[in-house]
Design an enzyme around this catalytic site. Structure first.
Site, mmCIF file in Angstrom:
data_model
loop_
_atom_site.group_PDB
_atom_site.id
_atom_site.type_symbol
_atom_site.label_atom_id
_atom_site.label_comp_id
_atom_site.label_asym_id
_atom_site.label_seq_id
_atom_site.Cartn_x
_atom_site.Cartn_y
_atom_site.Cartn_z
ATOM 1 N N ASP A 78 0.807 -1.214 0.000
ATOM 2 C CA ASP A 78 0.000 0.000 0.000
ATOM 3 C C ASP A 78 0.847 1.274 0.000
ATOM 4 O O ASP A 78 0.516 2.251 -0.667
ATOM 5 C CB ASP A 78 -0.955 0.015 1.193
ATOM 6 C CG ASP A 78 -2.078 -0.997 1.049
ATOM 7 O OD1 ASP A 78 -2.334 -1.453 -0.089
ATOM 8 O OD2 ASP A 78 -2.714 -1.332 2.066
ATOM 9 N N GLY A 79 1.957 1.267 0.708
ATOM 10 C CA GLY A 79 2.851 2.428 0.694
ATOM 11 C C GLY A 79 3.411 2.685 -0.691
ATOM 12 O O GLY A 79 3.536 3.833 -1.129
#
Length: 150
Positions: A78-79
Site C-alpha cells: 500500500d505504501g
C-alpha cells in the site's frame, strides 16, 4: 511502440523478481518498459531539505515517464501504491497496482492474478477508476515551505 512504466518497491525481493518477469514479457511483445523506484514518491515529512519542499510535487515524476505512456504497473504494498500515485499524477497516467506486500488494501491485483492482468495490459483492455487527490502546500509569505500530493 506502446510504452509502460514499471514502478517497483526495490526494497522487496518479491517485487523486484516479479518486475523482471513483467518487463521480459512486455518487451517480448514489443512494449517499451521504463523502470523506476517507488522511493521517488515518498513524502519525507521529517526531512526539511526534501526536493518537494522547493519545487513542488511535480518533482516526483521519474525520469523517462511522460504522458505518452499507456499506464504504469506498480509492484509493492500500500505504501508503494501511494508513492506511485504521487509519481504518476502530475502526468496523468493510470496505474495498475499489483500487491507484493502483506495486506494490499489498495491493490487492484494480486500475484495470483498476474497473468490475467498482464494479458489485459497487452490487449489494452482495462477500465479506469478515477480517484481524487489533493495538493497540500504550506506557504510562508510568498515562499513555498512544503508541498505534497495526497
Amino acid at each position: 511502440m506502446p510504452r509502460v512504466g514499471l514502478i517497483v518497491n526495490d526494497g522487496k525481493e518479491l517485487a523486484v523478481e516479479t518486475s523482471q518477469v513483467i518487463q521480459t514479457r512486455l518487451e517480448k511483445e514489443g512494449w517499451e518498459v521504463i523502470r523506476a523506484s517507488s522511493a521517488g514518491g515518498i513524502v519525507g515529512f521529517a526531512n526539511p531539505d526534501q526536493h518537494m519542499r522547493i519545487v513542488g510535487y511535480n518533482a516526483c515524476v521519474p525520469d523517462g515517464f511522460d504522458s505518452r505512456m499507456s499506464l504504469a504497473i506498480v509492484l509493492g504494498g500500500d505504501g508503494t501504491v501511494l508513492s506511485a500515485a504521487r509519481q504518476t499524477a502530475p502526468i496523468q497516467i493510470p496505474i495498475l497496482t499489483i500487491n507484493t506486500g502483506h495486506m494490499g488494501f489498495l491493490a487492484e491485483a494480486y500475484l495470483s492474478d498476474l497473468d490475467k492482468a498482464i494479458e489485459q495490459v497487452l490487449s489494452m483492455q482495462w477500465m479506469l477508476e478515477e480517484r481524487t487527490s489533493l495538493v497540500v502546500t504550506v506557504m510562508r509569505g510568498d515562499q513555498r515551505r512544503w508541498e505534497a500530493l495526497c
